[in-house]
Structure formats: structure tokens, C-alpha cells
Design an enzyme around this catalytic site. Structure first.
Site, PDB file in Angstrom:
ATOM      1  N   LYS A  47      25.792 -27.765  15.016  1.00 55.48           N
ATOM      2  CA  LYS A  47      25.325 -29.305  15.051  1.00 55.48           C
ATOM      3  C   LYS A  47      27.184 -29.546  15.167  1.00 55.48           C
ATOM      4  O   LYS A  47      27.912 -28.757  14.740  1.00 55.48           O
ATOM      5  CB  LYS A  47      24.957 -29.845  13.251  1.00 55.48           C
ATOM      6  CG  LYS A  47      25.201 -31.919  13.381  1.00 55.48           C
ATOM      7  CD  LYS A  47      23.808 -31.147  11.916  1.00 55.48           C
ATOM      8  CE  LYS A  47      24.137 -33.137  11.753  1.00 55.48           C
ATOM      9  NZ  LYS A  47      23.113 -32.771  10.865  1.00 55.48           N
ATOM     10  N   SER A  73      17.470 -33.298   6.410  1.00 55.55           N
ATOM     11  CA  SER A  73      18.447 -34.058   8.150  1.00 55.55           C
ATOM     12  C   SER A  73      17.927 -32.304   8.932  1.00 55.55           C
ATOM     13  O   SER A  73      18.684 -32.340  10.052  1.00 55.55           O
ATOM     14  CB  SER A  73      19.569 -34.478   8.043  1.00 55.55           C
ATOM     15  OG  SER A  73      19.623 -35.656   7.809  1.00 55.55           O
ATOM     16  N   SER A  98      18.847 -35.831  10.707  1.00 55.70           N
ATOM     17  CA  SER A  98      20.454 -36.176  11.237  1.00 55.70           C
ATOM     18  C   SER A  98      20.668 -35.054  12.267  1.00 55.70           C
ATOM     19  O   SER A  98      21.582 -34.896  13.030  1.00 55.70           O
ATOM     20  CB  SER A  98      21.531 -36.591  10.971  1.00 55.70           C
ATOM     21  OG  SER A  98      22.119 -35.371   9.610  1.00 55.70           O
TER      22      SER A  98
END
Length: 477
Positions: A79, A179, A155
Site C-alpha cells: 500500500k 481497511s 482503504s
């Protein structure tokens, strides 16, 4: 061996045995990314040059008879809130793109590299990790590999989608309120949120310090266990990282006898506001495990409300200066939530933290009676991109905040949770959460391995020929 369908464990074994080189594996991953990511939008940065150089070093180690590591030659991505040396850490934000490049890798990135894994890039996310959809205003939408018209979740949407699409077998994400687990469920892969503080967050752009965790995504239980084993260990760079001794998790996946475990289904709050398909997924897991016991987690709805307050306050405080000076450069939806958080009275935050202590004590009492709890990961399968509302129990509610309905009350007190993927014929995947008391990741991995052995969960892309199709109906959204 198909490099696209092989898990990280199999790839590393093949590289160590000389059946395939790390360079060949890396080139194949980079080719898949180049061919497919224009449809998916998982990657925001591709580190091809350094990846190939790292792969060459692994092959040289093997040629010299040296140990290349347990993840030798395994392509991975992170990420884009993890620091990568020489790359600017954007955390999904336009503002951060102006920052200088990171001077060193995040601890988690460094540990995976030390184990022989090869970093191939950084992945898309919701701005500053504030969201459940990965419809990023600046860097675009990440599409669900099972249906390109639907979201990947967030996310950590890029992290989940990259694994589900077979671009890489292993990725890292972060989880504040769900997330990791939400996109894992919507994309049909494993996603582990370990105990709070169990893995180092050093070199990770934080969103809500008292809630943030990091963890891996993968397509097999043994990959999750292997990555977790590599990532464990205290770290002076992260003040909340535990000093507890490392506990090997990979061996837990071979222990598929769970007769000694007390497993229960979460009822009450965790059965309300969910689609029938989400409830049915939990029941199928319970049936496969022979579980008939139910347990009530008290005041879960208040835990979720308190998590909202703490998240909003801590997130807004972190970005207050930029909210004042550059509000126009935020994703509008992120900006508005941060501004709302900045207006929350301090007394609310204090009361939320007081409730947190009470709630933690109550849940601790439950784990005196049970070892593992089952609950839905999300109330529905992946919604359409841009979908604003959904109908649950006859009521129209907003999609974005409610995707974390069942994840927020658990990360609120830092419990270890693994979202296991439940694949359904001719339907989008769903996830079921396996929940344990703090520092009991080994128990949930044992249960997950049992489910995997029973063919209850998705292990690779072999069973999803509809990947990269569009317009497939969702029974849950």
C-alpha cells in the site's frame, strides 16, 4: 508451475530448488502488471529496475549455496503509505506527492526483502487511508478483479485487488477500522489484521495512531502465516510495537485438528444489518466446523460509534495544518470527514476512550469462554463503483460508512482477525471474520487452515474464470 496461480510458498520453494529463477518470477510478475493493471488500477508506482536487481542478487545467493530466505523470489507490493527507499510516500494524497523520497524502507518492507521477497511496486488506496472504497480522487478507482464495474473495497483496495487478480501473490496493507478485512472480503482473498502492536508500523504513514495496524494479503493460509512470521519482532522505531517473543505461525497451519478449540458465532449486532448472503456465509463456515454455540459481544454498536469518534479526531488532528492551508488539495470526501472530526468536542474523544477500556474488559470476559468467534466481514458483496446507497433490512443506508459495520467494533480494541474468503458459484465473493483474543493469531490460522482443507474457501484463481468481466450481478449489493 503456473506463476500466476502459485502462492508465495510454492514460488519460494521452486526458486530455492532451482526450478525457476527469481529473475524469471519477477519478470513474469512485471509482465502481468503491465498487461492488466491498466484495467484494474492497483499500482501507483512500479519499481521494475530495483526489483530485477534484487532478484538477480537472490539468484546469485542460490548459485553460491547461500540461504536466499523463506520468501526467495516472491514478488510483493505494498500500500502506498509504506515507505520505500527512494520513492515518495504519497498515502493516496496529492499533497504528499510534493514530499521528498523516503530515505529508507519501512520496517515491514525491509523484513520481507531480508526474507528474499522482491518488491515490485506501491499500491492504490483511499486518501490518507480514510475510506472503504478506494475510489481515489487523485489516483483513480481500483476495480474489483471479479467484476470491473465494482469496487475493490478499501482503504487497502489496491493491495487486495493485486492479489485477487494474480498480479502478485503477497501484498501489505493497513487496517484502522477494517481497511484490510473489507477489501479482502470483497476481492475474495485472505486478509490478516493482527493484534494491535504485534507488527511494526515504523515507516508507515499513520491515520489514527491508536487504531492503526498493518498486515498481509494472500491467497493461501500458509502465505499469511509465512509473511506474519517474517514480519514479527520488536522494533525500536515503533513505540507501540510489542516486545513479546516471536511465535512461529507457519506450523499452526499444519495443525488442522480443532476439536480442542471453543468456537462460537457472534449473534445480536453481528446478525443485524447484513444481507442474507453474508449471514449464510457465516453459517456455512459454522457448519463446516461443527459450530453450534452463539455468543453476544455487548454494546458493539457503541464500540463502532466510539471508533468513529476516535478515528475522526485523531485523523483530523494529524492533518489540521494542511486542512487550514490547503483544503482544496484534499479529496473532497476525505476533507469533509476530517473537518467534521476537527469539530468534535474533546469531551467526546475522552468519553470514547473511557468506553474503550470498559468494552475491552467485557470482550476479555467472553474469551474466557470461547477461543474463536465467527462473524461476517462485510454486510454485502462488492457494490458498484460510485454506488452511494444500499438497501439492508428494508432501509436505505450509505455504502461508504457501513462497509465497516462488522469490522470496526473489533479493531477498536485491537483484536487479531483474519478475513477468510468465501467463494460462491456465479456470485461475488464474501468474507467471514475469524476473531481471537489478543496475541492468539495461531488459533485463527488453525481454523482457517481447516476451512481451506475442507475446500470452503478460495485458494487461487482457478475457480474464477469470470475475472476481468464486467456487469456481473451481485446478490449482495
Amino acid at each position: 508451475m503456473s506463476l500466476e496461480q502459485a502462492d508465495a510458498f510454492a514460488i519460494a520453494s521452486a526458486v530455492r530448488d532451482g526450478k525457476v529463477s527469481a529473475v524469471e518470477v519477477t519478470k513474469a510478475a512485471l509482465q502481468r502488471i503491465a498487461a492488466r493493471d491498466n484495467q484494474l488500477n492497483c499500482f501507483t508506482t512500479i519499481t521494475a529496475e530495483t526489483a530485477l536487481a534484487d532478484a538477480e542478487r537472490i539468484d546469485e545467493k542460490i548459485a553460491q549455496g547461500k540461504n536466499p530466505g523463506c520468501l526467495a523470489g516472491v514478488p510483493f507490493a505494498v500500500k502506498n503509505l509504506f515507505d520505500i527507499a527512494g520513492i515518495t510516500t504519497v498515502a493516496g494524497a496529492k499533497i504528499n506527492a510534493e514530499n521528498p523520497p523516503a530515505s529508507q524502507d519501512a520496517t515491514a518492507v525491509a523484513r520481507l526483502k531480508q526474507a528474499g521477497a522482491v518488491l515490485v511496486g506501491a499500491l492504490n488506496m483511499d486518501e490518507y487511508a480514510y475510506g472503504f472504497v478506494t475510489e481515489n480522487f487523485h489516483y483513480g478507482v481500483t476495480h474489483n478483479p471479479h467484476d470491473l464495474t465494482r469496487i475493490a473495497g478499501g482503504s487497502s483496495g489496491g493491495s487486495a485487488a493485486a492479489v485477487a487478480a494474480g498480479l502478485v501473490p503477497l501484498t501489505l496493507g493497513s487496517d484502522t477500522n477494517g481497511s484490510i478485512r473489507v477489501p479482502a472480503a470483497l476481492c475474495g482473498v485472505f486478509g490478516l489484521k493482527p493484534t494491535y502492536g504485534r507488527l511494526s508500523r515504523a515507516g508507515v504513514a499513520l491515520f489514527s495512531s491508536s487504531l492503526d495496524h498493518i498486515g498481509p494479503f494472500a491467497r493461501s493460509v500458509r502465505d499469511i502465516a509465512t509473511a506474519f512470521d517474517v514480519l514479527q519482532g520488536e522494533d525500536e522505531r515503533d513505540p507501540v510495537c510489542t516486545k513479546r517473543p516471536r511465535v512461529e505461525m507457519l506450523h499452526a497451519t499444519s495443525r488442522q485438528n480443532i476439536k480442542d478449540l471453543r468456537i462460537a458465532i457472534a449473534d445480536d449486532y453481528f446478525t443485524k444489518g447484513a444481507s442474507p448472503e453474508a449471514i449464510d456465509a457465516v453459517q456455512k463456515v459454522a457448519d463446516a466446523l461443527g459450530v453450534t454455540q452463539y455468543v453476544t459481544i455487548p454494546e458493539a454498536h457503541r464500540a463502532r460509534a466510539a471508533a468513529f469518534v476516535i478515528t475522526a479526531c485523531e485523523g483530523a488532528n494529524l492533518h489540521l495544518e494542511k486542512l487550514r492551508s490547503r483544503p482544496q488539495d484534499f479529496d473532497p470526501t476525505t476533507r469533509d470527514r476530517f473537518l467534521a472530526g476537527a469539530l468534535i468536542p474533546s469531551s467526546w474523544y475522552i468519553q470514547a476512550q473511557r468506553f474503550r477500556k470498559w468494552y475491552k474488559d467485557k470482550v476479555r470476559e467472553i474469551f474466557q469462554k470461547v477461543d474463536v468467534i465467527l462473524a461476517p466481514t462485510t454486510p454485502i458483496s462488492a457494490p458498484l463503483i460510485g454506488q452511494q446507497t444500499m438497501i439492508l433490512e428494508g432501509e436505505e443506508i450509505l455504502v461508504r460508512p457501513h462497509l465497516g459495520l462488522f469490522t470496526q467494533p473489533l479493531s477498536f480494541i485491537g483484536l487479531p482477525v483474519l478475513s477468510v474468503p468465501i467463494v460462491r458459484p456465479n456470485a461475488l465473493p464474501l468474507g467471514v471474520q475469524l476473531i481471537a483474543a489478543p496475541y492468539n493469531e495461531a488459533l485463527i490460522l488453525r481454523v482457517a487452515a481447516t476451512l481451506e482443507a475442507k475446500d470452503m474457501i478460495h485458494q487461487n484463481l482457478r475457480d474464477t474464470p469470470s475475472v476481468y468481466t464486467a456487469g456481473r450481478d451481485s446478490t449482495g449489493g
